[in-house]
Design a protein around this motif. Structure first.
Motif, PDB file in Angstrom:
ATOM      1  N   THR A  78      27.923  42.141  43.808  1.00  0.00           N
ATOM      2  CA  THR A  78      28.068  40.899  43.653  1.00  0.00           C
ATOM      3  C   THR A  78      28.173  40.623  41.994  1.00  0.00           C
ATOM      4  O   THR A  78      27.912  40.794  41.208  1.00  0.00           O
ATOM      5  CB  THR A  78      27.324  39.457  44.793  1.00  0.00           C
ATOM      6  N   ASP A  79      29.061  38.860  42.677  1.00  0.00           N
ATOM      7  CA  ASP A  79      28.944  37.799  40.904  1.00  0.00           C
ATOM      8  C   ASP A  79      27.557  38.703  39.839  1.00  0.00           C
ATOM      9  O   ASP A  79      26.305  38.330  40.145  1.00  0.00           O
ATOM     10  CB  ASP A  79      29.155  36.969  40.923  1.00  0.00           C
ATOM     11  N   ASN A  80      27.370  38.900  38.870  1.00  0.00           N
ATOM     12  CA  ASN A  80      26.267  39.246  37.650  1.00  0.00           C
ATOM     13  C   ASN A  80      26.731  39.420  36.724  1.00  0.00           C
ATOM     14  O   ASN A  80      28.091  39.838  36.597  1.00  0.00           O
ATOM     15  CB  ASN A  80      25.469  40.328  38.612  1.00  0.00           C
ATOM     16  N   VAL A 113      37.367  44.701  45.828  1.00  0.00           N
ATOM     17  CA  VAL A 113      38.062  43.972  46.756  1.00  0.00           C
ATOM     18  C   VAL A 113      36.481  42.612  46.610  1.00  0.00           C
ATOM     19  O   VAL A 113      35.497  42.903  47.028  1.00  0.00           O
ATOM     20  CB  VAL A 113      37.085  44.245  48.069  1.00  0.00           C
ATOM     21  N   SER A 114      37.393  41.197  46.241  1.00  0.00           N
ATOM     22  CA  SER A 114      36.098  39.346  45.764  1.00  0.00           C
ATOM     23  C   SER A 114      37.260  38.712  47.268  1.00  0.00           C
ATOM     24  O   SER A 114      37.440  38.784  47.807  1.00  0.00           O
ATOM     25  CB  SER A 114      35.962  40.083  44.768  1.00  0.00           C
ATOM     26  N   GLY A 115      36.201  37.702  46.537  1.00  0.00           N
ATOM     27  CA  GLY A 115      36.509  36.962  47.122  1.00  0.00           C
ATOM     28  C   GLY A 115      38.007  35.823  47.415  1.00  0.00           C
ATOM     29  O   GLY A 115      38.358  35.480  47.567  1.00  0.00           O
ATOM     30  N   ALA A 145      35.270  43.447  34.651  1.00  0.00           N
ATOM     31  CA  ALA A 145      34.074  43.564  35.219  1.00  0.00           C
ATOM     32  C   ALA A 145      33.037  44.495  36.260  1.00  0.00           C
ATOM     33  O   ALA A 145      32.113  44.942  36.194  1.00  0.00           O
ATOM     34  CB  ALA A 145      33.298  42.530  34.614  1.00  0.00           C
ATOM     35  N   HIS A 146      33.819  43.746  37.449  1.00  0.00           N
ATOM     36  CA  HIS A 146      33.751  44.787  38.721  1.00  0.00           C
ATOM     37  C   HIS A 146      33.407  45.952  38.400  1.00  0.00           C
ATOM     38  O   HIS A 146      32.070  46.279  39.476  1.00  0.00           O
ATOM     39  CB  HIS A 146      33.895  43.654  40.392  1.00  0.00           C
ATOM     40  N   PHE A 147      33.647  46.843  38.261  1.00  0.00           N
ATOM     41  CA  PHE A 147      33.729  48.751  37.835  1.00  0.00           C
ATOM     42  C   PHE A 147      32.827  48.856  37.349  1.00  0.00           C
ATOM     43  O   PHE A 147      31.910  50.382  37.660  1.00  0.00           O
ATOM     44  CB  PHE A 147      35.380  49.042  38.160  1.00  0.00           C
ATOM     45  N   ASN A 155      37.502  40.495  31.261  1.00  0.00           N
ATOM     46  CA  ASN A 155      37.946  40.217  32.083  1.00  0.00           C
ATOM     47  C   ASN A 155      37.485  40.338  32.927  1.00  0.00           C
ATOM     48  O   ASN A 155      36.828  41.442  33.753  1.00  0.00           O
ATOM     49  CB  ASN A 155      39.468  41.348  32.585  1.00  0.00           C
ATOM     50  N   HIS A 156      36.858  38.848  34.401  1.00  0.00           N
ATOM     51  CA  HIS A 156      35.825  39.204  35.684  1.00  0.00           C
ATOM     52  C   HIS A 156      36.114  40.236  36.165  1.00  0.00           C
ATOM     53  O   HIS A 156      35.552  41.401  36.810  1.00  0.00           O
ATOM     54  CB  HIS A 156      35.640  38.380  36.294  1.00  0.00           C
ATOM     55  N   LEU A 157      36.841  40.397  37.133  1.00  0.00           N
ATOM     56  CA  LEU A 157      37.941  41.697  37.762  1.00  0.00           C
ATOM     57  C   LEU A 157      37.944  42.991  37.110  1.00  0.00           C
ATOM     58  O   LEU A 157      37.240  43.753  38.332  1.00  0.00           O
ATOM     59  CB  LEU A 157      39.920  41.593  38.074  1.00  0.00           C
TER      60      LEU A 157
HETATM   61 ZN    ZN Z   1      33.589  38.504  41.547  1.00  0.00          ZN
END
Ligand code: ZN
Ligand code: KG4
Length: 336
Positions: free
Chosen positions: A304-306, A140-142, A119-121, A115-117
């Motif tokens: 940001t996304d990676n 907090v993303s796009g 993964a951000h953490f 889940n990308h959300l």
């Molecule tokens: Zn993202």
């Protein structure tokens, strides 16, 4: 014995592949390749999904092979493949997911949908000490603005989120109103650096509400009206004001959530977490208002996304039983 994961990320306009290894608790980045079509997208004033997916289709295999070469690994040393399952743009997600499924089947490796959300953490697990559960997550993303209590790697409770636009979306839309290129967040931040945030008064959305929700579409409308009715508007002052207003809304709600849930550990994540005003304000406010607080924020380049985030998250997520059944899910969220 160390474990090696190949992470693949293609949720929005970027194509990323990264190889990470984990030895005991220590997670190391062996390679991190990222290509973004943001420059191309900026000429359209935003993301043009079809165009983004076409670019990703061309890039995905060369980027994976570049990541493996850079990390000096072959398929034999890879233990599992992790891929962003969602949320995101369906065309973009499909490219990553179908590529990962193919590699998983051909190379006979476990597949870990991410889940990308969440993964951000996870770049925060590359730091020492690593975060300890439970913690308050502010994402907090796009496309998302969420407050979540994380009780374990795959255990979390949703507290609240935006009722309309996400904070990043608000930055991007305000930038567009000011003729600034996409993505708007970094542009507004740059232009606002020397501006006076008090020249233009903007309403801080939902400041007094007792819940943990946000709303940013009214702010965008206020900016649109101000721009329309103010000849020779000072863009630098307005940008400073937009940044301050979004920051205030995010920090106020995060602090009240931390206090109400008795949480002292907070992680700020997502593309907007790259914003230095937000990072600093949250740090200062937590220090001042929450005794013994600990704040984790990924390094700016991993906000940001990676694909590093995707692979890092995978060390703590179970592989799927049947890789063929994994489907890209553009609507994956934290709220259900
Ligand atoms: Zn993202
Ligand atoms: O997480 P992310 O890379 O992609 C999504 O999953 O949405 O977030 C992208 C968002 C964009 O709205 C962009 O304008 C914003 O993050 N952003 C920033 C900054 N860097 C990226 N917003 C404010 N300040 C920044 N420095």
């Amino acid at each position: 014995m160390s474990k090696i994961i190949l992470g693949i990320e293609s949720s929005c306009d970027e194509t990323g592949a990264a190889i990470l290894s984990r030895d005991g608790d220590k997670i190391t980045i062996l390679s991190n390749i990222l290509s973004s079509s943001a420059e191309l997208q900026s000429s359209f004033g935003g993301i043009f999904p079809e165009q983004a997916a076409r670019e990703q289709l061309k890039l995905i295999i060369p980027i994976i092979s570049q990541a493996m070469k850079k990390a000096n690994v072959t398929k034999d040393s890879i233990d599992a493949i992790a891929v962003t399952q969602g949320p995101g743009l369906i065309g973009s997600l499909l490219i990553g997911v179908e590529t990962a499924k193919t590699l998983s089947l051909v190379w006979q490796k476990p597949l870990i949908p991410i889940n990308h959300l969440i993964a951000h953490f996870y770049p925060c697990w590359l730091q020492t000490p690593q975060p300890i559960f439970p913690f308050l997550g502010l994402l907090v993303s796009g496309g998302h603005t969420d407050l979540v209590v994380f009780k374990g790697h795959t255990k979390y409770d949703y507290l609240g989120g935006t009722r309309d636009d996400a904070a990043g979306e608000c930055f991007d839309k305000c930038a567009r109103l000011l003729d600034l290129p996409y993505p708007g967040g970094p542009q507004i931040s740059k232009l606002g650096r020397d501006g006076n945030p008090n020249t233009y008064k903007l309403p801080v959305p939902m400041l007094g509400s007792k819940d943990f929700d946000f709303s940013f579409s009214g702010l965008k409308t206020s900016v649109a009206n101000l721009v329309k009715n103010t000849p020779n508007i000072n863009k630098s002052d307005l940008c400073a004001s937009i940044e301050q207003t979004i920051t205030k809304s995010l920090v106020t709600k995060a602090l009240s959530a931390a206090k109400s849930q008795n949480l002292t550990t907070v992680i700020l994540a997502g593309g907007v977490a790259a914003n230095t005003t937000l990072r600093q304000t949250l740090e200062d406010s937590l220090k001042k208002e929450v005794p013994n607080s600990k704040l984790f924020i990924p390094p700016i380049e991993l906000c940001t996304d990676n694909a590093v985030s995707t692979a890092a998250n995978a060390f703590f997520t179970k592989p799927t039983k049947n890789p063929l059944e994994v489907e890209a899910n553009p609507n994956l969220s934290l709220s259900h």
